[in-house]
Write an enzyme that holds these catalytic residues in place. Structure first.
Site, PDB file in Angstrom:
ATOM      1  N   CYS A   8       0.861  -1.190   0.000  1.00  0.00           N
ATOM      2  CA  CYS A   8       0.000   0.000   0.000  1.00  0.00           C
ATOM      3  C   CYS A   8       0.893   1.235   0.000  1.00  0.00           C
ATOM      4  CB  CYS A   8      -0.987  -0.020   1.166  1.00  0.00           C
ATOM      5  SG  CYS A   8      -0.227   0.033   2.804  1.00  0.00           S
ATOM      6  N   ASN A  11       2.204   1.470   4.429  1.00  0.00           N
ATOM      7  CA  ASN A  11       2.490   0.193   5.122  1.00  0.00           C
ATOM      8  C   ASN A  11       2.170   0.277   6.616  1.00  0.00           C
ATOM      9  OD1 ASN A  11       5.324  -2.052   5.682  1.00  0.00           O
ATOM     10  ND2 ASN A  11       3.229  -2.592   5.226  1.00  0.00           N
ATOM     11  N   CYS A  13      -1.563   0.832   7.396  1.00  0.00           N
ATOM     12  CA  CYS A  13      -3.013   0.566   7.499  1.00  0.00           C
ATOM     13  C   CYS A  13      -3.427  -0.663   6.675  1.00  0.00           C
ATOM     14  CB  CYS A  13      -3.828   1.775   7.046  1.00  0.00           C
ATOM     15  SG  CYS A  13      -3.519   3.279   7.997  1.00  0.00           S
ATOM     16  N   ARG A  14      -3.479  -0.520   5.360  1.00  0.00           N
ATOM     17  CA  ARG A  14      -4.060  -1.582   4.522  1.00  0.00           C
ATOM     18  C   ARG A  14      -3.167  -2.801   4.355  1.00  0.00           C
ATOM     19  NH1 ARG A  14      -5.094   2.326  -0.364  1.00  0.00           N
ATOM     20  NH2 ARG A  14      -3.166   3.116   0.574  1.00  0.00           N
ATOM     21  N   SER A  15      -1.912  -2.605   3.901  1.00  0.00           N
ATOM     22  CA  SER A  15      -1.083  -3.794   3.636  1.00  0.00           C
ATOM     23  C   SER A  15      -0.706  -4.562   4.901  1.00  0.00           C
ATOM     24  CB  SER A  15       0.140  -3.462   2.771  1.00  0.00           C
ATOM     25  OG  SER A  15       1.022  -2.579   3.413  1.00  0.00           O
ATOM     26  N   ASP A 125      -8.076   4.009   0.918  1.00  0.00           N
ATOM     27  CA  ASP A 125      -7.145   4.446   1.954  1.00  0.00           C
ATOM     28  C   ASP A 125      -7.943   4.952   3.166  1.00  0.00           C
ATOM     29  OD1 ASP A 125      -5.251   5.678   3.516  1.00  0.00           O
ATOM     30  OD2 ASP A 125      -4.288   6.735   1.856  1.00  0.00           O
TER      31      ASP A 125
HETATM   32  P1  4NP Z   1      -1.870   2.861   4.093  1.00  0.00           P
HETATM   33  O1  4NP Z   1      -2.482   4.239   4.656  1.00  0.00           O
HETATM   34  O2  4NP Z   1      -1.306   3.167   2.717  1.00  0.00           O
HETATM   35  O3  4NP Z   1      -3.034   1.956   4.038  1.00  0.00           O
HETATM   36  O4  4NP Z   1      -0.812   2.434   5.088  1.00  0.00           O
HETATM   37  C1  4NP Z   1      -1.745   5.421   4.715  1.00  0.00           C
HETATM   38  C2  4NP Z   1      -0.937   5.665   5.801  1.00  0.00           C
HETATM   39  C3  4NP Z   1      -0.235   6.865   5.892  1.00  0.00           C
HETATM   40  C4  4NP Z   1      -0.329   7.783   4.876  1.00  0.00           C
HETATM   41  C5  4NP Z   1      -1.140   7.526   3.774  1.00  0.00           C
HETATM   42  C6  4NP Z   1      -1.836   6.338   3.698  1.00  0.00           C
HETATM   43  N1  4NP Z   1       0.389   9.002   4.953  1.00  0.00           N
HETATM   44  O5  4NP Z   1       0.181   9.862   4.085  1.00  0.00           O
HETATM   45  O6  4NP Z   1       1.168   9.187   5.906  1.00  0.00           O
END
Ligand code: 4NP
Length: 157
Positions: A8, A11, A13-15, A125
């Site tokens: 993702c 790294n 939340c989703r992955s 996201d």
């Molecule tokens: P992820 O979510 O891609 O599912 O881990 C996010 C976590 C942090 C950020 C964006 C998406 N960020 O912009 O810090």
């Protein structure tokens, strides 16, 4: 050994949710010696960080522990190190493919192509939203994880 990498943006939340849910299913089925699981983010902001507390809390209510995971950044070497490189959304897929080396044999796809119950093809996201976004991520991830483990069992010998 079949090697699976979930990717993702951050790294956190989703992955990592996919990592923990899929790894749990692998363990439940006694397949830990046959399927290796990892996750990474295309971005570098959260390298070394634990998963987002909202993701960890949602997983805990569903019986999954993800507190041991730490974020790392996706690299071009991952195309050679894994058999499946699965993106959470089209933006992650595009960012990964910009690093794609010639000659690798990994299957590079959207993770939700393995979903059977949901028709969505991108895991939204949840980072800037509320807790319900994390519940929805978990539901999508659970569905696609079941499809992926079935696919691997059917296609690997
Ligand atoms: P992820 O979510 O891609 O599912 O881990 C996010 C976590 C942090 C950020 C964006 C998406 N960020 O912009 O810090």
């Amino acid at each position: 050994m079949t090697r699976v990498l979930f990717v993702c943006l951050g790294n956190i939340c989703r992955s990592p949710t996919a990592h923990a849910v899929f790894e749990h299913m692998v363990q439940q089925r006694g397949l830990s010696s046959q399927i290796m699981v990892d996750s990474a983010g295309t971005g570098d902001w959260h390298i070394g960080h634990s998963p987002d507390k909202r993701a960890t809390a949602t997983a805990k209510t569903r019986g999954i522990d993800m507190t041991h995971l730490r974020a790392r950044q996706f690299t071009r070497d991952d195309f050679a190190r894994f058999d499946y490189v699965l993106a959470m959304d089209n933006s992650n897929l595009k960012d990964m493919l910009a690093l794609e080396p010639a000659g690798h044999t990994a299957t590079v796809r959207l993770f939700l192509e393995f979903a059977t119950r949901f028709t969505e093809r991108e895991v939204p996201d949840p980072y800037y939203g509320g807790d319900e976004g994390f519940e929805y991520v978990f539901d999508l991830v659970e569905d696609a994880s079941l499809g992926l483990i079935r696919h691997i069992q059917e296609t690997s010998s």
